[in-house]
Design an enzyme around this catalytic site. Structure first.
Site, mmCIF file in Angstrom:
data_model
loop_
_atom_site.group_PDB
_atom_site.id
_atom_site.type_symbol
_atom_site.label_atom_id
_atom_site.label_comp_id
_atom_site.label_asym_id
_atom_site.label_seq_id
_atom_site.Cartn_x
_atom_site.Cartn_y
_atom_site.Cartn_z
ATOM 1 N N GLU A 123 55.273 35.578 36.114
ATOM 2 C CA GLU A 123 56.483 35.077 35.446
ATOM 3 C C GLU A 123 57.766 35.648 36.044
ATOM 4 O OE1 GLU A 123 55.764 35.594 31.236
ATOM 5 O OE2 GLU A 123 53.972 34.360 31.326
ATOM 6 N N ASN A 140 51.700 34.022 39.517
ATOM 7 C CA ASN A 140 51.367 33.221 38.338
ATOM 8 C C ASN A 140 52.646 32.925 37.562
ATOM 9 O OD1 ASN A 140 49.180 32.256 36.596
ATOM 10 N ND2 ASN A 140 49.731 33.901 35.162
ATOM 11 N N HIS A 189 50.486 26.012 30.103
ATOM 12 C CA HIS A 189 50.663 25.964 28.638
ATOM 13 C C HIS A 189 51.468 24.694 28.353
ATOM 14 C CE1 HIS A 189 49.145 29.965 27.879
ATOM 15 N NE2 HIS A 189 49.985 30.498 28.732
ATOM 16 N N GLU A 205 46.045 29.469 32.422
ATOM 17 C CA GLU A 205 46.182 29.797 30.993
ATOM 18 C C GLU A 205 46.230 28.508 30.180
ATOM 19 O OE1 GLU A 205 49.398 32.596 30.304
ATOM 20 O OE2 GLU A 205 48.932 33.711 32.119
ATOM 21 N N ASP A 259 46.304 25.546 27.834
ATOM 22 C CA ASP A 259 46.169 25.042 26.460
ATOM 23 C C ASP A 259 47.103 23.844 26.340
ATOM 24 O OD1 ASP A 259 48.654 26.438 26.145
ATOM 25 O OD2 ASP A 259 47.683 28.098 25.111
HETATM 26 O O1 9MR Z 1 47.908 35.602 24.664
HETATM 27 C C1 9MR Z 1 48.683 36.781 24.804
HETATM 28 C C2 9MR Z 1 49.079 37.300 23.428
HETATM 29 O O2 9MR Z 1 47.924 37.762 22.757
HETATM 30 C C3 9MR Z 1 50.100 38.396 23.566
HETATM 31 O O3 9MR Z 1 50.514 38.777 22.292
HETATM 32 C C4 9MR Z 1 51.250 37.896 24.399
HETATM 33 C C5 9MR Z 1 52.302 38.941 24.542
HETATM 34 O O4 9MR Z 1 53.287 38.585 25.446
HETATM 35 O O5 9MR Z 1 50.785 37.522 25.675
HETATM 36 C C6 9MR Z 1 49.920 36.439 25.613
HETATM 37 O O6 9MR Z 1 49.517 36.077 26.914
HETATM 38 C C7 9MR Z 1 50.558 35.606 27.766
HETATM 39 C C8 9MR Z 1 50.138 35.877 29.172
HETATM 40 O O7 9MR Z 1 49.891 37.250 29.335
HETATM 41 C C9 9MR Z 1 51.189 35.429 30.163
HETATM 42 N N1 9MR Z 1 51.546 34.069 29.967
HETATM 43 C C10 9MR Z 1 51.875 33.681 28.618
HETATM 44 C C11 9MR Z 1 50.768 34.089 27.677
HETATM 45 C C12 9MR Z 1 51.060 33.591 26.307
HETATM 46 O O8 9MR Z 1 52.225 34.179 25.833
#
Ligand code: 9MR
Length: 475
Positions: free
Chosen positions: A134, A194, A234, A265, A267
């Site tokens: 990111e 990513n 997403h 990731e 969804d």
């Molecule tokens: O799914 C993850 C969630 O459990 C955490 O609370 C969150 C915190 O930032 O991160 C989520 O995973 C993220 C991933 O690491 C990077 N891309 C976005 C995902 C969804 O927010």
């Protein structure tokens, strides 16, 4: 350009696979899931052949302020589970503005220390690492983020990019460090960048996806250090997060740079009250999976959780299962994905796969375009054939093990690789060795094959692998 290419592996008599991982393996890609130790119910190993720790490898969990490691217990649990269940692991993630924990504000030297420690800690048990996550700004600006770690950046000549001699770029410098560690340790781990909202060539309204373009420029400039690109995928109603018809074309342009592309990731919001993302959820899943399948170097898809109720975005009901706590029910989206995977790849339009004849994308009966190396032998014992999907510098091999006139209860396949070819990943088999003659044997669920039936496993490698002659021994 690649050498001989065969991608379709579905023969006329092929029964549809009944799990996502088996169907994906047959098509030559992995199908994974994000998980935490509390979510390792049996479905994880049954349905998926790749695992991403959802939170347990983030710096907020495992990094100390000096770039050391701590609290690696959960990460180890996940890696061990993956190994036991013959799944690939994606490490997530090393350099990220969010969930940075004790690393927040660190300089490049400390980031480099952390990169080295994390890469070496798990070595080849991690097939892919998200080295930088990111890095790009929201709202389709096409800019880098402005917060740490991007505050380390310096545009020396002020020309608006960070690609010039004299510029400092945390992305480049982190990848350089990661590549050094991989090379010094002789690791096969692949290094990925990513991001989200980079999936299509365009966003809502046909507007150019400047974030995707910026990512493309980064990969193009740093190609020597970057092996793979993750599109988080997403998909939701945000104007920059919708599914567009040019998803496949965008995957293709990155693939054309020579990197692997993954949907990391995935969804998909099921909210049909807003039609921005097109048809129903199952059809949307189908469309996304198809876009990946149609590009040879799209080598894996990972969904961001098992069930809607356990998702980070539970209100969007974006995943493949309902239920929870180990008791899961398949949704229409699950069946759509399985069906699409079972149709296999159609890379007839993929220029990175020259020579592949057009294949009907919806037909379940496609003949491999290269004749089997060893024709199935109608005797007792087993025979093996291999189909290759090659590109410059790499390949994915799908190996079909066919039982003779009697059922078999186990098998071993020996494959002599040409010199310079090295196996980097494999799935649906236990493996001994990475070069020379590599032995693959069945795992728990695919050793028993009825007379005349077959099972398949796959492996991925670097180098060139033409003329493979698999030798099958039944047990
Ligand atoms: O799914 C993850 C969630 O459990 C955490 O609370 C969150 C915190 O930032 O991160 C989520 O995973 C993220 C991933 O690491 C990077 N891309 C976005 C995902 C969804 O927010």
């Amino acid at each position: 350009m690649g050498s001989a290419v065969t991608v379709q592996s579905i023969g006329p008599a092929a029964a549809a696979e009944t799990t996502l991982r088996a169907a994906a393996a047959k098509a030559g890609l992995f199908f994974g899931v994000a998980a935490s130790p509390g979510r390792l119910s049996s479905i994880v190993g049954q349905e998926f052949n790749q695992l991403t720790p959802e939170n347990d490898m983030k710096p907020s969990t495992i990094a100390t302020s000096s770039g050391g490691l701590q609290n690696t217990g959960n990460a180890d649990t996940l890696v061990n589970y993956a190994q036991t269940n013959n799944m690939l692991v994606r490490g997530h993630t090393l350099v990220w503005h969010s969930q940075a924990g004790a690393l927040q504000g660190a300089n490049q030297a400390t980031l480099n220390t952390f990169i080295g420690n994390a890469l070496n800690r798990w070595g080849n048990r991690i097939a892919y690492w998200d080295v930088v996550n990111e890095a790009l700004d929201d709202n389709n600006t096409g800019n880098r983020r402005s917060q740490w770690p991007h505050t380390l950046n310096r545009d020396a000549n002020g020309d608006g990019d960070l690609f010039d001699t004299g510029d400092t770029d945390v992305i480049r410098d982190s990848f350089i460090r990661a590549k050094q560690v991989v090379q010094a340790g002789g690791l096969t781990t692949k290094l990925c960048i990513n991001d989200y909202d980079v999936e299509g060539l365009t966003v809502r309204g046909g507007v150019q996806n400047r974030k995707a373009n910026a990512l493309y420029e980064i990969v193009r400039n740093y190609r020597q250090y970057i092996d793979c690109v993750g599109f988080q995928a997403h998909f939701n109603d945000n104007p920059n997060s919708i599914i567009t018809d040019d998803l496949q074309a965008n995957i293709q342009r990155f693939a054309d740079l020579g990197v692997e592309v993954h949907l990391t990731e995935l969804d998909i919001d099921d909210d049909l009250s807003n039609n921005d993302i097109g048809a129903g959820q199952a059809e949307n899943y189908r469309k996304v999976v198809r876009a990946c399948l149609n590009v040879a170097k799209c080598t894996g898809i990972t969904v961001w959780g098992i069930a809607d109720s356990e998702s980070w975005r539970s209100s969007e009901r974006g995943l493949l299962f309902t239920g929870g706590s180990g008791n899961y029910q398949k949704k229409a989206a699950y069946h759509a994905v399985l069906d699409e995977l079972n149709k296999g790849r159609d890379v007839s339009t993929d220029p990175t796969s020259p020579g592949t004849p057009p294949t009907p994308s919806a037909s379940p009966s496609v003949t491999p375009s290269v004749p089997p190396t060893t024709p199935p032998n109608p005797t007792t014992g087993c025979s093996a054939t291999v189909s290759l999907n090659s590109w410059t510098g790499g390949f994915v091999a799908t190996v079909r093990v066919t039982a003779g006139t009697a059922p078999i209860n186990g098998w071993t396949v020996g494959i002599a690789l040409p010199s310079g070819a090295t196996v980097t990943n494999s799935w649906n088999a236990n493996r001994t060795g990475t070069s020379g003659t590599v032995q693959f044997s069945n795992v728990s669920y695919n050793g028993s094959v009825n007379a005349g039936q077959y099972t398949e496993f796959g492996f991925q490698g670097s180098g060139t692998a033409t003329g493979l002659t698999p030798v099958c021994t039944a047990s």
